[in-house]
Design an enzyme around this catalytic site. Sequence first.
Site, PDB file in Angstrom:
ATOM      1  CD  GLN A   1      23.110  -3.577  38.138  1.00  0.00           C
ATOM      2  OE1 GLN A   1      22.280  -3.621  39.056  1.00  0.00           O
ATOM      3  NE2 GLN A   1      22.994  -4.798  37.637  1.00  0.00           N
TER       4      GLN A   1
ATOM      5  CD  GLU B   1      22.869 -13.175  38.626  1.00  0.00           C
ATOM      6  OE1 GLU B   1      22.451 -12.110  38.779  1.00  0.00           O
ATOM      7  OE2 GLU B   1      22.820 -13.873  37.784  1.00  0.00           O
TER       8      GLU B   1
ATOM      9  NE  ARG C   1      27.156 -11.872  42.631  1.00  0.00           N
ATOM     10  CZ  ARG C   1      28.332 -12.000  43.199  1.00  0.00           C
ATOM     11  NH1 ARG C   1      28.775 -11.113  44.149  1.00  0.00           N
ATOM     12  NH2 ARG C   1      29.207 -12.335  42.407  1.00  0.00           N
ATOM     13  CB  CYS C   2      17.956 -12.989  42.261  1.00  0.00           C
ATOM     14  SG  CYS C   2      17.197 -12.097  41.159  1.00  0.00           S
TER      15      CYS C   2
END
Lengths: 777, 293, 164
Positions: free
Chosen positions: A214, A731, A361-362
């Site tokens: 990523q 997110e 997705r924090c």
Amino acid sequence: MTASIGVAMKRKEDPRFIRGRGRYLDDIVLPNMLYLALVHSPYPHARIKSIDKSKALALPGVKAVITGEDLDAAKLEWLPTFHGYDKQMVLAFGKALYQYQEVAGVVATSREIAEDGVELVEVEYEPLDPVVNPFQSKEDKIILRDDRESKTNHIYHWEVGDKEKTAAALDSSAVRIKERILSPRCHPAPLEPCGIVADMNKATGRLTVYMTSQAPHVHRTAFSLVTGIPEDKIHFISPDVGGGFGNKVPVYPGYVVATVASVIIGVPVKWVETRTENLTTTGFARDYHMDVEIGATNDGRVTALKVSTTADHGAFDAAADPRKYPAGLFGIVTGSYDFPTAFAEVDAYFTNKAPGGIAYRCSFRVTEASYAIERSMDILARKLDMDPAELRRRNFVAKDKFPYSSPLGFVYDSGDYEATLRKALDKIGYDSLRKEQAEKRKRGELMGIGISTFTEVVGAGPGKHFDILGIKMFDSAEIRIHPTGSGIVRAGTRHQGQGHETTYAQIVGEELGLDPQELLVEEGDTDTAPYGLGTYASRSTPVAGAALAMAARRIREKAKKIAAHLMEVSEADVEWSDYKFNVKGIPGKSVTMKDVAFAAYTNPPPATEPGLEATYYYDPPNMTFPNGAYVAVVDVDRDTGHVQVRRFLAVDDCGVVVNPMIVEGQIHGGLTEGFAMAFMQQIVYDDAGNHLNTNFTDYLVPTALETPHWETDRTVTPSPHHPIGAKGVGESPNVGSPQAFVNAVMDALAPLGVTHLDMPLTREKVWRAIREAEAKT
Amino acid sequence: MFPAAFEYRRAQSIDDAIAALAEFGEDARILAGGQSLIPAMRYRLARPSALVDINAIGELGYLRERNGFLTIGALARDFALETASLIRERYPLLADTSAVVADPVVRQTGTVVGSLCHNDPAGDWPVTSLAARAEVTLRGPNGSRTVAIDDFIVDSFTTAAGSGEVATEVRFPSPNARTAGSFQKIERKVGDFATASAAAYLTLAPDGTIGKAGIAIGAVGPTALRVAVAETLLEGKKPTKELIREAAREAEKLADPTADNRGSVEFKKAMAGVLAGRAMTAALGRLGVGGLE
Amino acid sequence: MKITVTVNGSAYTREVEPRMLLAYFLRDVLGLTGTHVGCDSSSCGVCVVALDGERAVKSCTMFAVQADGHEITTVEGLEQAGKLHALQQGFWDQHGLQCGFCTPGMLMTSYVLLKHRPNPSDAEIRTAIAGNLCRCTGYQNIVKAVRQAAGELAAEPVAAAAGG
């Protein structure tokens, strides 16, 4: 030429994916390529007495067996972790610290032979007692990390806010609630496992690395620092990535061992993990035990918030946080509410579990914080016997208070929380749902309505506060327009399904009056893309999106000069509007960007460089603060504990929306992940340190049948500091939804006197709560 | 996740398959659907020395009524039952079951007979087969034999089939007009094994009492279990809410699960009872006996 | 063992070990990388292909040797003569994909569904794809995509019979 922003444009990247012509990591085949498979520790905690490679090496087709001892001799055994306060073993060396920890690597001519070789590696272990609970770890009876100077399992203490003022305010509050709230360990589990093809080319001296990444530039820099190979000799390519969700940010042992193998042997080496390896060794998410206290007045105005968290980091502190934020952005825990004072602290501990913590997705611990505050506000509402929507409304940061400085150090850019909530409640028909609930309650039926009004923080981040391994968290864009008016756009981010090839073209197309269909967007190749920090924590639109707009505006500046030259007027008389360069006061006299592009190469003004391109490195002035109001309606089966989600409405505010179709898709996906977390996902280690969720039969991903139908809507409160007013959204649904589900189930169980249950709300957990409540009556 | 090496033989007939099993010895396995066997092989939990593939024996793909039985050949896929109007109309218990086995893709390849031979404690077909009193036909070097399902099911992953025998068919007695069943299953998601399951297969006597009952529970013991005490309780009596509740309690008592990710012993036992009750209620509902919820 | 498998209309004869899984035969031996591998337990469905045009099969749960003499259709075989299959068009039009990793499996499962059930309801679509996991889309747009494709195929019976 019409607007490109706000258009539900079909995705430009889809043609290859629908044909099965995407190019994912495991699709990459290089000549003479070998395959790596890993040996794993069956023990959660053990001394490694010996490793016998001989049988494996004797198997035809096995080319190498690599152990921690081999890496240590080459000074490659220890990796710096992302925020730099710890280091981690590449291969277990001396000790294994979690079940499934990587112990050795077997390189062979085929995948099958590599696995056959793994079976033949003989490791002698001396099991040690494991520590699997952070509260147990805290006691320091068994010290896990003898490689560290201070012999304690306590990693760090972090705090923010005013401890004394908050304690005093809590003590003097008329109403007070306190609850231990768990954000359980779970795992992002993208469908594509992690992998690498490392190719050390001895002839050119260049190391080419294809990797599920990523953040390819940061990975290139990290590899350079670890191996000593200069960055110009390393080429990182992140090909199409089949889902990231934070799973593809950390550097994993398999990556390092494959690279070392390639450097030693001189041929490409591929490592693709199994699903078991993905779930047991790669970066987990959450595992925060949060003690939350809120004080309030009798009429429901909050006075203070205190959160004390025990964080379970596993065997190494590999939480991929920005360097100065060991607990990420947990300070957002005051959420959408105007707390006069607050205090938050996090104490982190090692345990015999896989490392990680930042994933799924924090937004850097924002999921944990948002869950804590939204659950607690509901608990407070119940204690006050007040409608949870009303309690929230009463305490929202008011619209006119922005930019709002929270007591925990954030400056929220903009928001109209009242409007977002009102839209959600109107659309779901809140009042009639409450009426229906009252009727059902008379008949003993368990129906619940749950609300989550979250504010989160994304867009990491301003260079003065945010860096990864010292590299400031800016992002970048490079745009080049060709003579015939199409162009190429490169950015430092790296999408894994978020649609950048489309949305970035829309942003640039909007700024330059060019057709997004003719703007090719590229990411992921470190030889060509400008340096960026990658895609995670919803930072792409806030940071790279801004860089794109600013780079485009630089082009427009130069283009204006060219336009003036073409139209034989002075630059001061030229203005940009309606996607053209017009002459003030002379309607009809205009040139398009396409005209300018051609002229840039064929007829540039004197003393002007030919060509039409610009680069911009954007250091954001602040984070952005998307918000939302989610409502869940559930019905609970008393006999089985099954929760049926009858309706779910998500109203999101992510500022200006580039592509509403793509935003809606992101919401659908995140809500589905939040649903999974709320009802069926947890990574559990038993008391003996055994990992109980090693594959998709034990770690559950919902199917189309369990997944509810999602209703979505939006409010739009632009970010005042972002060049196009956008905030980021990827997110938000994960940040906002688990608590909506849990609040709904708790609301359903409220007549039984149940006040709090931790996620995941499995049937058994709900069933047990109902049975226990019935036994009391 | 690659299996250990093995030999492969494609059988062209049942006799061919029997001969191949004899040739390869007791570590050989029959490959029909393979939807349970192949995953076990990929984990290297199963390491057969040879696979005898019977998928080319087309004559085994039948699903038809014959001589008072519904006969299901070894290659009849779950999907065939899921989509056959014969099953939907005349064998709703089997229609229920075939709709929830594994997942909709696996069902296109998995077989009923294969599932019975695999005999996973949490499998669905053994439960239904017990309730409906099915029989399994085995063929081996010494000829053919038909085994009642209660004798066929021996222990976890163990059946009465000898290592040299091929299961060629399972057959279910065809129902009369006053017989119906229902299969109930709790799974955490599609594709999961059952947390608990139950099947009820009831025949009403002309006077409205329960003539014959088949009650079985699954995923709550080393194998699927017949709740014989519940059957005895029901037979000869008029169906009432209380009777069903009593019978369901017997199911809960008999259940002997192990605790795992799907639930504790207490929860699984309770669910076995709840599902047995729901299966009986639904079966009776299909027979026009309502008001028992 | 020597096997001959027809894939997307072309026959391929290759020498393989019995233990080679069909998914890897397609990917590594034939270079058709559209079929993906995502899990160890036959749970995720990203490997689904069509067998003999009528059965959706998880190609990670089948050996290549079992496909000897049979026909396999993969995602690469959906487009015919430069024309996208209605399902591919549906997924594109309805934003039924994000990262694209589950997409080939979803397409092939849906392809077989529409052969058996040309006019499925939304509930039937959800049931049919419940053996295919997706992490990105939440399935909602995938259902819309399949619904659109069903409508398109129904409107073109001649084309569907010829090549679909």
